[in-house]
Design an enzyme around this catalytic site. Sequence first.
Site, PDB file in Angstrom:
ATOM      1  N   GLU A  79       0.894  -1.154   0.055  1.00  0.00           N
ATOM      2  CA  GLU A  79      -0.094   0.093   0.198  1.00  0.00           C
ATOM      3  C   GLU A  79       0.701   1.400  -0.075  1.00  0.00           C
ATOM      4  O   GLU A  79       1.535   1.391   1.094  1.00  0.00           O
ATOM      5  CB  GLU A  79      -0.938  -0.125   1.268  1.00  0.00           C
ATOM      6  CG  GLU A  79      -2.285   0.733   0.906  1.00  0.00           C
ATOM      7  CD  GLU A  79      -2.129   2.224   1.634  1.00  0.00           C
ATOM      8  OE1 GLU A  79      -1.712   3.048   0.956  1.00  0.00           O
ATOM      9  OE2 GLU A  79      -2.358   2.148   2.851  1.00  0.00           O
TER      10      GLU A  79
ATOM     11  N   CYS B 113      -2.115   8.843   2.813  1.00  0.00           N
ATOM     12  CA  CYS B 113      -1.728   8.460   1.332  1.00  0.00           C
ATOM     13  C   CYS B 113      -2.786   8.661   0.409  1.00  0.00           C
ATOM     14  O   CYS B 113      -2.535   8.736  -0.728  1.00  0.00           O
ATOM     15  CB  CYS B 113      -1.178   6.968   1.628  1.00  0.00           C
ATOM     16  SG  CYS B 113      -2.406   5.863   2.431  1.00  0.00           S
TER      17      CYS B 113
ATOM     18  N   GLU C 205       3.966  13.157  -4.573  1.00  0.00           N
ATOM     19  CA  GLU C 205       3.178  13.221  -3.145  1.00  0.00           C
ATOM     20  C   GLU C 205       3.916  14.174  -2.296  1.00  0.00           C
ATOM     21  O   GLU C 205       5.399  13.677  -2.125  1.00  0.00           O
ATOM     22  CB  GLU C 205       3.315  11.858  -2.740  1.00  0.00           C
ATOM     23  CG  GLU C 205       2.712  11.578  -1.570  1.00  0.00           C
ATOM     24  CD  GLU C 205       2.612  10.064  -1.111  1.00  0.00           C
ATOM     25  OE1 GLU C 205       3.495   9.671  -0.929  1.00  0.00           O
ATOM     26  OE2 GLU C 205       1.491   9.779  -0.832  1.00  0.00           O
TER      27      GLU C 205
HETATM   28  P1  NAI Z   1       9.516   5.058   3.948  1.00  0.00           P
HETATM   29  O1  NAI Z   1       8.785   4.345   3.045  1.00  0.00           O
HETATM   30  O2  NAI Z   1      10.952   4.756   3.663  1.00  0.00           O
HETATM   31  O3  NAI Z   1       9.050   4.328   5.299  1.00  0.00           O
HETATM   32  C1  NAI Z   1       8.053   3.528   5.597  1.00  0.00           C
HETATM   33  C2  NAI Z   1       8.587   2.229   6.471  1.00  0.00           C
HETATM   34  O4  NAI Z   1       9.351   1.576   5.523  1.00  0.00           O
HETATM   35  C3  NAI Z   1       9.275   2.767   7.607  1.00  0.00           C
HETATM   36  O5  NAI Z   1       8.943   1.781   8.666  1.00  0.00           O
HETATM   37  C4  NAI Z   1      10.587   2.678   7.016  1.00  0.00           C
HETATM   38  O6  NAI Z   1      11.574   2.133   8.242  1.00  0.00           O
HETATM   39  C5  NAI Z   1      10.543   1.337   6.315  1.00  0.00           C
HETATM   40  N1  NAI Z   1      11.727   0.955   5.367  1.00  0.00           N
HETATM   41  C6  NAI Z   1      12.476   1.929   4.611  1.00  0.00           C
HETATM   42  N2  NAI Z   1      13.438   1.378   4.101  1.00  0.00           N
HETATM   43  C7  NAI Z   1      13.071   0.323   3.852  1.00  0.00           C
HETATM   44  C8  NAI Z   1      13.736  -1.021   3.047  1.00  0.00           C
HETATM   45  N3  NAI Z   1      14.477  -0.849   2.209  1.00  0.00           N
HETATM   46  N4  NAI Z   1      12.875  -2.062   3.229  1.00  0.00           N
HETATM   47  C9  NAI Z   1      11.957  -2.457   4.266  1.00  0.00           C
HETATM   48  N5  NAI Z   1      11.385  -1.221   5.034  1.00  0.00           N
HETATM   49  C10 NAI Z   1      11.956   0.010   4.906  1.00  0.00           C
HETATM   50  O7  NAI Z   1       8.849   6.271   3.829  1.00  0.00           O
HETATM   51  P2  NAI Z   1       9.476   7.820   4.571  1.00  0.00           P
HETATM   52  O8  NAI Z   1      11.133   7.813   3.971  1.00  0.00           O
HETATM   53  O9  NAI Z   1       9.503   7.993   5.866  1.00  0.00           O
HETATM   54  O10 NAI Z   1       8.741   8.921   3.741  1.00  0.00           O
HETATM   55  C11 NAI Z   1       9.014   9.476   2.466  1.00  0.00           C
HETATM   56  C12 NAI Z   1       7.938   9.676   1.669  1.00  0.00           C
HETATM   57  O11 NAI Z   1       7.140   8.536   1.325  1.00  0.00           O
HETATM   58  C13 NAI Z   1       6.791  10.574   2.199  1.00  0.00           C
HETATM   59  O12 NAI Z   1       7.326  11.880   2.207  1.00  0.00           O
HETATM   60  C14 NAI Z   1       5.856  10.071   1.535  1.00  0.00           C
HETATM   61  O13 NAI Z   1       5.436  10.936   0.369  1.00  0.00           O
HETATM   62  C15 NAI Z   1       5.979   8.775   1.291  1.00  0.00           C
HETATM   63  N6  NAI Z   1       5.330   7.800   2.468  1.00  0.00           N
HETATM   64  C16 NAI Z   1       3.944   7.400   2.048  1.00  0.00           C
HETATM   65  C17 NAI Z   1       3.314   6.865   2.903  1.00  0.00           C
HETATM   66  C18 NAI Z   1       1.893   6.360   2.569  1.00  0.00           C
HETATM   67  O14 NAI Z   1       1.117   5.724   3.466  1.00  0.00           O
HETATM   68  N7  NAI Z   1       1.365   6.055   1.306  1.00  0.00           N
HETATM   69  C19 NAI Z   1       3.849   6.595   4.190  1.00  0.00           C
HETATM   70  C20 NAI Z   1       5.081   7.034   4.507  1.00  0.00           C
HETATM   71  C21 NAI Z   1       5.616   7.713   3.548  1.00  0.00           C
END
Ligand code: NAI
Length: 497
Positions: free
Chosen positions: A276, A310, A407
Amino acid sequence: MPVAAPKKSSRRRAEPELIFGDLWEFDPAPESADPKLQDRYRPFIGGKFVAPKSGKYFASINPGTGKPLAEIALASPQDVDTAYAAASKAFPAWSKLPGAERGKYLYRLARILQDRAREFAVAETMDGGKPIKESRDFDVPMAAAHFFYHAGWADKLAYAFPGANPQPHGVVGQVIPWNFPLLMLAWKIAPALATGNTVVLKPAETTSITALKFAEVVQEAGLPPGVVNIVTGAGETGAAVVNHPKAAKVAFTGSTDVGKLIMRSTAGTGKKLTLELGGKAANIVFEDAPLDQAVEGIVNGIFFNQGHVCCAGSRLLVQESVADAVLKRLRNRVSVLRVGNPLDKNTDIGAINSKEQLDKISGLVKAGIAEGAEMFQPKCSLPRNGYYFRPTLFSGVEQSHRIAREEIFGPVLSILTFRTQSEAVEKANNTAYGLSAGVWTEKGSRILKMSTALKAGVVWANTYNKFDPTSPFGGYKESGFGREGGKQGLADYVKLT
Ligand code: NAI
Ligand code: MG
């Protein structure tokens, strides 16, 4: 906030002004419930809180104040391995338990969450920055609702999937983001447990506290050790969770970039995957819509949870004939939003989750100005410390602008116009994402046509950001695949034959 003064552009009227001065301090805790925080949080593995093998801890910051709140363990791949061992050991007995017995545990989790709702709401707001009225009235009750809903399914799986012999996958590895920390945990853990899987879950590094408080609830509910394991850390720990050979299924919510990495690393492993990811939803207002109601929906659609959503309605598509009227009302409405202390129950827009996210939002807002869109920000004052951003409207946005394509994940609305219904559909679908959309019109037939034509997993009509555990949620295209909630969400947690 820390956005550099914009360069002069030759476009249109006087340069929009970003306001930095006029900062104030607030009473850090008008909300009286005690969040019962510990100084240090350790991973929850095999029913116990255990010291991380790395011996390392990192700070979880309160974004409302910018100050550290607690120390969180940095789980290493070895800790993740221990968690998978515990989850694998717990799986045979848990999956063989009669559904009605598993259901009782889920009901218990739901009730304890309700009992401790105030404490959870305050902790969620302090750790993540969202307004207390949202964590109190939305996040925590919805998290409990997901456990109640899935408790009801636990003994009805044969009825849900008749003749298909639904079986759990095994151990499920789950990684969740920081925007709805407890609620995303509930979306992940409740269906996994109801269907007889055991889990290893990693919360986001900026918002781990309510997941570890939930581990206390798991203990309190007497769940067999190893059925739920929580490991904390950042991307490296997340990658260890996703890539562990004992993970039979992986469920991820977060950025599209990380989603793509996970898709690559799980390809060919036989792991069942659901993703998601991000969104850039169109919220579409037709000229026959009740405009005051639509304006409330637009405001809710983009400013709920500071826009860290999101499915946020981050692109407003408004029919040309009513565009000026809608923009005028929006400016007035945005000017009375209260930005500030997340713990104040009158706050509409709380703190931005992290310094990194604030920098990302500021960068995209600068890009919007540089590309020639017209910015409006109300002249509200902001707290002196912590991470805050004013509600921001951009009009005159073109489809090629970065603020129309990327986004932003912040309180920033990009406004575009359209003339005909088909133009609205074309613009709405002109995105790499496909998570959600909104339609505002008095015409029922138009709602039906639009919801078919829009390539979005969820289409709201004359409302926005409405959620219910019975309703499946998920995306198309770069917003991911798989569903959460409803029978469709349950189906992703079972093997069907
Ligand atoms: P991210 O995708 O890096 O973080 C989400 C989760 O994934 C966190 O628990 C993080 O520790 C984990 N994660 C990071 N790298 C990973 C990897 N290689 N393998 C497995 N898990 C990993 O998102 P971030 O950097 O916090 O936010 C950046 C942008 O992403 C935001 O500005 C937003 O645009 C988007 N975002 C979208 C979300 C949504 O619900 N659609 C939620 C969070 C961020
Ligand atoms: Mg935090």
